[in-house]
Scaffold this motif. Structure first.
Motif, PDB file in Angstrom:
ATOM      1  N   ARG A 114       0.827  -1.210   0.000  1.00 57.42           N
ATOM      2  CA  ARG A 114       0.000   0.000   0.000  1.00 57.42           C
ATOM      3  C   ARG A 114       0.861   1.260   0.000  1.00 57.42           C
ATOM      4  O   ARG A 114       0.500   2.250  -0.644  1.00 57.42           O
ATOM      5  CB  ARG A 114      -0.965  -0.035   1.178  1.00 57.42           C
ATOM      6  CG  ARG A 114      -2.074  -1.051   0.953  1.00 57.42           C
ATOM      7  CD  ARG A 114      -3.025  -1.142   2.111  1.00 57.42           C
ATOM      8  NE  ARG A 114      -4.183  -1.964   1.756  1.00 57.42           N
ATOM      9  CZ  ARG A 114      -4.976  -2.550   2.640  1.00 57.42           C
ATOM     10  NH1 ARG A 114      -4.763  -2.392   3.947  1.00 57.42           N
ATOM     11  NH2 ARG A 114      -5.996  -3.274   2.235  1.00 57.42           N
ATOM     12  N   ASP A 115       1.998   1.230   0.683  1.00 55.44           N
ATOM     13  CA  ASP A 115       2.915   2.377   0.679  1.00 55.44           C
ATOM     14  C   ASP A 115       3.455   2.664  -0.724  1.00 55.44           C
ATOM     15  O   ASP A 115       3.835   3.790  -1.025  1.00 55.44           O
ATOM     16  CB  ASP A 115       4.080   2.157   1.643  1.00 55.44           C
ATOM     17  CG  ASP A 115       3.684   2.285   3.102  1.00 55.44           C
ATOM     18  OD1 ASP A 115       2.552   2.769   3.395  1.00 55.44           O
ATOM     19  OD2 ASP A 115       4.498   1.887   3.964  1.00 55.44           O
ATOM     20  N   LYS A 116       3.501   1.642  -1.561  1.00 54.34           N
ATOM     21  CA  LYS A 116       3.950   1.796  -2.949  1.00 54.34           C
ATOM     22  C   LYS A 116       2.786   2.136  -3.884  1.00 54.34           C
ATOM     23  O   LYS A 116       2.946   2.169  -5.099  1.00 54.34           O
ATOM     24  CB  LYS A 116       4.638   0.521  -3.440  1.00 54.34           C
ATOM     25  CG  LYS A 116       6.001   0.311  -2.849  1.00 54.34           C
ATOM     26  CD  LYS A 116       6.966   1.370  -3.339  1.00 54.34           C
ATOM     27  CE  LYS A 116       8.353   1.134  -2.809  1.00 54.34           C
ATOM     28  NZ  LYS A 116       9.263   2.192  -3.201  1.00 54.34           N
ATOM     29  N   GLY A 117       1.605   2.347  -3.315  1.00 50.90           N
ATOM     30  CA  GLY A 117       0.446   2.716  -4.117  1.00 50.90           C
ATOM     31  C   GLY A 117      -0.281   1.543  -4.736  1.00 50.90           C
ATOM     32  O   GLY A 117      -1.112   1.716  -5.619  1.00 50.90           O
ATOM     33  N   VAL A 118       0.019   0.342  -4.270  1.00 50.34           N
ATOM     34  CA  VAL A 118      -0.624  -0.865  -4.783  1.00 50.34           C
ATOM     35  C   VAL A 118      -1.717  -1.290  -3.812  1.00 50.34           C
ATOM     36  O   VAL A 118      -1.454  -1.488  -2.628  1.00 50.34           O
ATOM     37  CB  VAL A 118       0.407  -2.010  -4.950  1.00 50.34           C
ATOM     38  CG1 VAL A 118      -0.284  -3.296  -5.373  1.00 50.34           C
ATOM     39  CG2 VAL A 118       1.493  -1.608  -5.928  1.00 50.34           C
ATOM     40  N   GLU A 119      -2.931  -1.411  -4.311  1.00 53.71           N
ATOM     41  CA  GLU A 119      -4.034  -1.940  -3.501  1.00 53.71           C
ATOM     42  C   GLU A 119      -4.297  -3.364  -3.976  1.00 53.71           C
ATOM     43  O   GLU A 119      -4.946  -3.595  -4.987  1.00 53.71           O
ATOM     44  CB  GLU A 119      -5.286  -1.086  -3.630  1.00 53.71           C
ATOM     45  CG  GLU A 119      -6.406  -1.510  -2.695  1.00 53.71           C
ATOM     46  CD  GLU A 119      -5.983  -1.587  -1.218  1.00 53.71           C
ATOM     47  OE1 GLU A 119      -6.309  -2.600  -0.568  1.00 53.71           O
ATOM     48  OE2 GLU A 119      -5.321  -0.664  -0.723  1.00 53.71           O
ATOM     49  N   PRO A 120      -3.725  -4.335  -3.249  1.00 49.28           N
ATOM     50  CA  PRO A 120      -3.836  -5.717  -3.706  1.00 49.28           C
ATOM     51  C   PRO A 120      -5.210  -6.317  -3.431  1.00 49.28           C
ATOM     52  O   PRO A 120      -5.967  -5.827  -2.590  1.00 49.28           O
ATOM     53  CB  PRO A 120      -2.771  -6.434  -2.871  1.00 49.28           C
ATOM     54  CG  PRO A 120      -2.726  -5.655  -1.605  1.00 49.28           C
ATOM     55  CD  PRO A 120      -2.968  -4.215  -2.004  1.00 49.28           C
TER      56      PRO A 120
END
Length: 113
Positions: free
Chosen positions: A22-28
């Motif tokens: 999430r810190d990398k902008g990825v919402e898995p």
């Protein structure tokens, strides 16, 4: 980009890996595997990318009890056991465009982005 995390909310490493993504902008896509276990076919696909032993939570007492920590234990036996006992799935497992990893340490989740 689709990223999936096989997640255990009670595991601090799993929570940390989710935070790294999430810190990398990825919402898995979050799969709480103890509530919704992956199918045997799904496990086979994950193992094809990462290896069955990467998926196995070897320090789980049941893994030793079932003989899965024995180097002679086959991938089929390991995957069948994980399918029957989701607690044996290593956590967290993260699948993305560049592969599948057991995110231990949590920063390993970035390897598949």
């Amino acid at each position: 980009m689709t990223v999936t995390i096989y997640h255990n909310t009670k595991c601090s490493t799993s929570r940390a890996a989710l935070a790294v993504l999430r810190d990398k902008g990825v919402e898995p896509v979050v799969v709480e595997y103890l509530k919704t276990p992956p199918s045997r076919a799904d496990l086979g696909r994950l193992a094809k990318a990462a290896g069955a032993r990467e998926l196995l939570r070897a320090k789980e007492p049941l893994a030793k009890e079932l003989g899965l920590t024995d180097p002679k234990a086959s991938d089929t036996r390991i995957l069948d056991a994980i399918a029957a006992n989701p607690v044996l799935l290593n956590r967290p497992i993260v699948a993305g465009p560049r592969g599948v990893v057991a995110a231990r340490p949590p920063e390993r989740a970035l390897e598949i982005l």
